[in-house]
Write a protein that holds these residues in place. Structure first.
Motif, PDB file in Angstrom:
ATOM      1  N   GLU A 114      -4.136   2.806  -6.071  1.00 22.97           N
ATOM      2  CA  GLU A 114      -5.453   3.426  -6.147  1.00 22.97           C
ATOM      3  C   GLU A 114      -5.296   4.920  -5.858  1.00 22.97           C
ATOM      4  O   GLU A 114      -4.712   5.288  -4.842  1.00 22.97           O
ATOM      5  CB  GLU A 114      -6.391   2.784  -5.119  1.00 22.97           C
ATOM      6  CG  GLU A 114      -7.778   3.371  -5.150  1.00 22.97           C
ATOM      7  CD  GLU A 114      -8.569   3.038  -3.880  1.00 22.97           C
ATOM      8  OE1 GLU A 114      -8.310   1.998  -3.241  1.00 22.97           O
ATOM      9  OE2 GLU A 114      -9.421   3.862  -3.531  1.00 22.97           O
ATOM     10  N   ARG A 116      -6.795   8.554  -4.927  1.00 20.70           N
ATOM     11  CA  ARG A 116      -7.954   9.240  -4.347  1.00 20.70           C
ATOM     12  C   ARG A 116      -7.661  10.738  -4.357  1.00 20.70           C
ATOM     13  O   ARG A 116      -6.682  11.162  -3.740  1.00 20.70           O
ATOM     14  CB  ARG A 116      -8.197   8.779  -2.908  1.00 20.70           C
ATOM     15  CG  ARG A 116      -8.531   7.304  -2.831  1.00 20.70           C
ATOM     16  CD  ARG A 116      -8.976   6.896  -1.442  1.00 20.70           C
ATOM     17  NE  ARG A 116      -9.344   5.482  -1.485  1.00 20.70           N
ATOM     18  CZ  ARG A 116      -9.883   4.805  -0.495  1.00 20.70           C
ATOM     19  NH1 ARG A 116     -10.116   5.424   0.659  1.00 20.70           N
ATOM     20  NH2 ARG A 116     -10.197   3.535  -0.630  1.00 20.70           N
ATOM     21  N   LYS A 132      -8.790  11.077   8.208  1.00 21.08           N
ATOM     22  CA  LYS A 132      -8.669   9.617   8.094  1.00 21.08           C
ATOM     23  C   LYS A 132     -10.043   8.961   8.158  1.00 21.08           C
ATOM     24  O   LYS A 132     -10.330   8.013   7.416  1.00 21.08           O
ATOM     25  CB  LYS A 132      -7.754   9.083   9.199  1.00 21.08           C
ATOM     26  CG  LYS A 132      -6.299   9.432   8.925  1.00 21.08           C
ATOM     27  CD  LYS A 132      -5.400   9.110  10.125  1.00 21.08           C
ATOM     28  CE  LYS A 132      -4.062   9.815   9.948  1.00 21.08           C
ATOM     29  NZ  LYS A 132      -3.300   9.928  11.188  1.00 21.08           N
ATOM     30  N   LYS A 134     -12.830  10.219   7.270  1.00 20.89           N
ATOM     31  CA  LYS A 134     -13.646  10.512   6.088  1.00 20.89           C
ATOM     32  C   LYS A 134     -13.115   9.836   4.818  1.00 20.89           C
ATOM     33  O   LYS A 134     -13.870   9.352   3.991  1.00 20.89           O
ATOM     34  CB  LYS A 134     -13.680  12.027   5.891  1.00 20.89           C
ATOM     35  CG  LYS A 134     -14.612  12.479   4.796  1.00 20.89           C
ATOM     36  CD  LYS A 134     -14.951  13.952   4.918  1.00 20.89           C
ATOM     37  CE  LYS A 134     -15.713  14.405   3.667  1.00 20.89           C
ATOM     38  NZ  LYS A 134     -15.699  15.852   3.527  1.00 20.89           N
ATOM     39  N   TYR A 135     -11.787   9.827   4.659  1.00 24.19           N
ATOM     40  CA  TYR A 135     -11.241   9.394   3.363  1.00 24.19           C
ATOM     41  C   TYR A 135     -10.558   8.029   3.386  1.00 24.19           C
ATOM     42  O   TYR A 135     -10.314   7.441   2.346  1.00 24.19           O
ATOM     43  CB  TYR A 135     -10.230  10.425   2.847  1.00 24.19           C
ATOM     44  CG  TYR A 135     -10.855  11.750   2.510  1.00 24.19           C
ATOM     45  CD1 TYR A 135     -11.547  11.932   1.308  1.00 24.19           C
ATOM     46  CD2 TYR A 135     -10.774  12.827   3.396  1.00 24.19           C
ATOM     47  CE1 TYR A 135     -12.130  13.151   0.993  1.00 24.19           C
ATOM     48  CE2 TYR A 135     -11.351  14.050   3.085  1.00 24.19           C
ATOM     49  CZ  TYR A 135     -12.032  14.203   1.889  1.00 24.19           C
ATOM     50  OH  TYR A 135     -12.605  15.409   1.591  1.00 24.19           O
ATOM     51  N   ALA A 137     -11.218   5.413   5.960  1.00 24.64           N
ATOM     52  CA  ALA A 137     -11.789   4.449   6.903  1.00 24.64           C
ATOM     53  C   ALA A 137     -12.060   3.083   6.278  1.00 24.64           C
ATOM     54  O   ALA A 137     -12.041   2.065   6.974  1.00 24.64           O
ATOM     55  CB  ALA A 137     -13.074   5.018   7.502  1.00 24.64           C
ATOM     56  N   ASP A 138     -12.273   3.051   4.984  1.00 24.80           N
ATOM     57  CA  ASP A 138     -12.601   1.773   4.337  1.00 24.80           C
ATOM     58  C   ASP A 138     -11.364   0.903   4.075  1.00 24.80           C
ATOM     59  O   ASP A 138     -11.491  -0.231   3.625  1.00 24.80           O
ATOM     60  CB  ASP A 138     -13.319   2.046   3.012  1.00 24.80           C
ATOM     61  CG  ASP A 138     -12.444   2.873   2.070  1.00 24.80           C
ATOM     62  OD1 ASP A 138     -11.906   3.917   2.516  1.00 24.80           O
ATOM     63  OD2 ASP A 138     -12.257   2.456   0.917  1.00 24.80           O
ATOM     64  N   ILE A 139     -10.186   1.429   4.323  1.00 21.36           N
ATOM     65  CA  ILE A 139      -8.972   0.650   4.010  1.00 21.36           C
ATOM     66  C   ILE A 139      -8.552  -0.151   5.238  1.00 21.36           C
ATOM     67  O   ILE A 139      -8.375   0.395   6.326  1.00 21.36           O
ATOM     68  CB  ILE A 139      -7.805   1.578   3.596  1.00 21.36           C
ATOM     69  CG1 ILE A 139      -8.268   2.524   2.478  1.00 21.36           C
ATOM     70  CG2 ILE A 139      -6.607   0.756   3.143  1.00 21.36           C
ATOM     71  CD1 ILE A 139      -7.293   3.654   2.208  1.00 21.36           C
ATOM     72  N   GLU A 140      -8.367  -1.448   5.014  1.00 23.33           N
ATOM     73  CA  GLU A 140      -8.050  -2.342   6.122  1.00 23.33           C
ATOM     74  C   GLU A 140      -6.548  -2.317   6.433  1.00 23.33           C
ATOM     75  O   GLU A 140      -5.735  -2.300   5.513  1.00 23.33           O
ATOM     76  CB  GLU A 140      -8.422  -3.761   5.671  1.00 23.33           C
ATOM     77  CG  GLU A 140      -9.147  -4.571   6.707  1.00 23.33           C
ATOM     78  CD  GLU A 140      -9.372  -5.965   6.155  1.00 23.33           C
ATOM     79  OE1 GLU A 140      -8.825  -6.899   6.748  1.00 23.33           O
ATOM     80  OE2 GLU A 140     -10.060  -6.084   5.119  1.00 23.33           O
ATOM     81  N   TYR A 142      -3.780  -0.499   7.255  1.00 22.12           N
ATOM     82  CA  TYR A 142      -2.825   0.202   6.391  1.00 22.12           C
ATOM     83  C   TYR A 142      -1.702   0.845   7.184  1.00 22.12           C
ATOM     84  O   TYR A 142      -1.807   1.076   8.379  1.00 22.12           O
ATOM     85  CB  TYR A 142      -3.526   1.253   5.519  1.00 22.12           C
ATOM     86  CG  TYR A 142      -4.196   2.387   6.252  1.00 22.12           C
ATOM     87  CD1 TYR A 142      -3.488   3.540   6.596  1.00 22.12           C
ATOM     88  CD2 TYR A 142      -5.567   2.336   6.561  1.00 22.12           C
ATOM     89  CE1 TYR A 142      -4.102   4.594   7.237  1.00 22.12           C
ATOM     90  CE2 TYR A 142      -6.190   3.389   7.206  1.00 22.12           C
ATOM     91  CZ  TYR A 142      -5.451   4.518   7.548  1.00 22.12           C
ATOM     92  OH  TYR A 142      -6.060   5.556   8.186  1.00 22.12           O
TER      93      TYR A 142
END
Ligand code: PLP
Length: 306
Positions: A114, A116, A132, A134-135, A137-140, A142
């Motif tokens: 993916e 970004r 981290k 902001k860009y 945070a949605d990734i589990e 990692y």
């Protein structure tokens, strides 16, 4: 491929280069063909990833997050490694998104990475907490790999580059971006050996300090003279050298790293920099995926790598 098969590569050839320039100056040059390690996870990027991926796996982390420019060998290799070893991958790319992907990003994306995009000023802060939050945070769960892939585990992987070489050499040469690869090489030298790093970017003096973070001996130096105007900059002299090298020796060099290193090495040899009888191991760190994108970018200028 399962991760247990992700052992360090063995039996990577060391190939002697035969050339009148070498004979006249009574030096021997062997090329360690790290570019042959893997078609897609090539050269030093494999070495830098191997212990990081093992570590991420052992922690149960499912996603690799890393950073790079649009032509980055590290982005390309991380995308390929993620696909091969069962990680999701997210590449944070410096700069804006173009309407069509260049060959590097197209390949990374085809591996499932993916992408970004972040602008240059945000990119500069990429290791900060704020970035981290902001860009990313949605990734589990990692695992974060720095830009260029250099950290302690990467250096450890690069300590194995010279380990299988059956030749008693005096000097080893390697191209430098972050200096991580050279650091590993320096750590594995025998007391009578030296390492010489060719820096691919302009203003690379800071790399001395980067390397000192990882090494304790002083059997090394950096050459800053062969950057050709800066990182990823090329000119006709360099492109001609790379093309001639390919025609003469049937070995491809990349324009960003190994081409500049070999040009610099040949130039030093021609100028009598090495005493007669010196045996040199040059490391072919790979990076050949970058040629396509570079040719695309330089088509209008007529600078094409064969
Ligand atoms: C990334 C890269 C380098 C630079 O490695 P560092 O460890 O960052 O110094 C050298 N050669 C090639 C082909 C590369 O892709």
């Amino acid at each position: 491929m399962y991760l247990w098969r992700m052992h360090s590569p063995i039996n990577i050839p060391v190939q002697e280069i035969l050339d009148p320039v070498l004979r006249e100056n009574a030096v021997r040059v062997y090329l360690k063909r790290e570019d042959l390690i893997h078609e897609k996870i090539s050269g030093n990027k494999w070495r830098k990833l191997v212990y990081n991926l093992k570590h991420a796996k052992s922690k149960g982390l499912k996603t690799l997050v890393t950073f790079g420019g649009a032509f980055s060998n590290h982005i390309s290799a991380t995308a390929a490694a993620g696909k091969e070893f069962g990680f999701k991958t997210v590449g944070v790319i410096r700069g804006e998104e173009y309407a069509s992907l260049n060959p590097t990003l197209h390949y990374a994306s085809s591996c499932g990475m993916e992408l970004r995009y972040v602008d240059r000023s945000a990119y500069r802060e990429k290791m900060s907490k704020e970035f981290k939050a902001k860009y990313l945070a949605d990734i589990e769960s990692y695992y974060l790999i720095p830009e260029g892939g250099t950290n302690k585990l990467a250096v450890r992987g690069c300590e194995e580059i010279l380990s299988e070489i059956p030749i008693d050499f005096d000097v080893t040469c390697c191209a430098c971006g972050t200096g991580g690869t050279l650091s590993g090489i320096i750590n594995s030298l025998k007391p009578h050996q030296r390492a010489l790093g060719f820096v691919s970017l302009k203003g690379g003096d800071f790399i001395h300090d980067e390397i000192r973070k990882y090494v304790i001996n002083s059997q090394w130096s950096l050459n800053l003279d062969y950057h050709f105007g800066g990182y990823a900059k090329v000119d006709r002299v360099l492109v001609d050298f790379i093309n001639q090298f390919k025609l003469k020796h049937n070995i491809a060099l990349d324009p960003i790293y190994t081409g500049k290193m070999m040009f610099g090495l040949w130039n030093l040899i021609e100028n009598g920099y090495f005493r007669r009888g010196t045996t040199i191991i040059a490391i072919h760190t790979g990076g050949l995926q970058g040629i396509l994108g570079m040719n695309e970018r330089n088509r209008a200028k007529g600078l094409q790598i064969l």
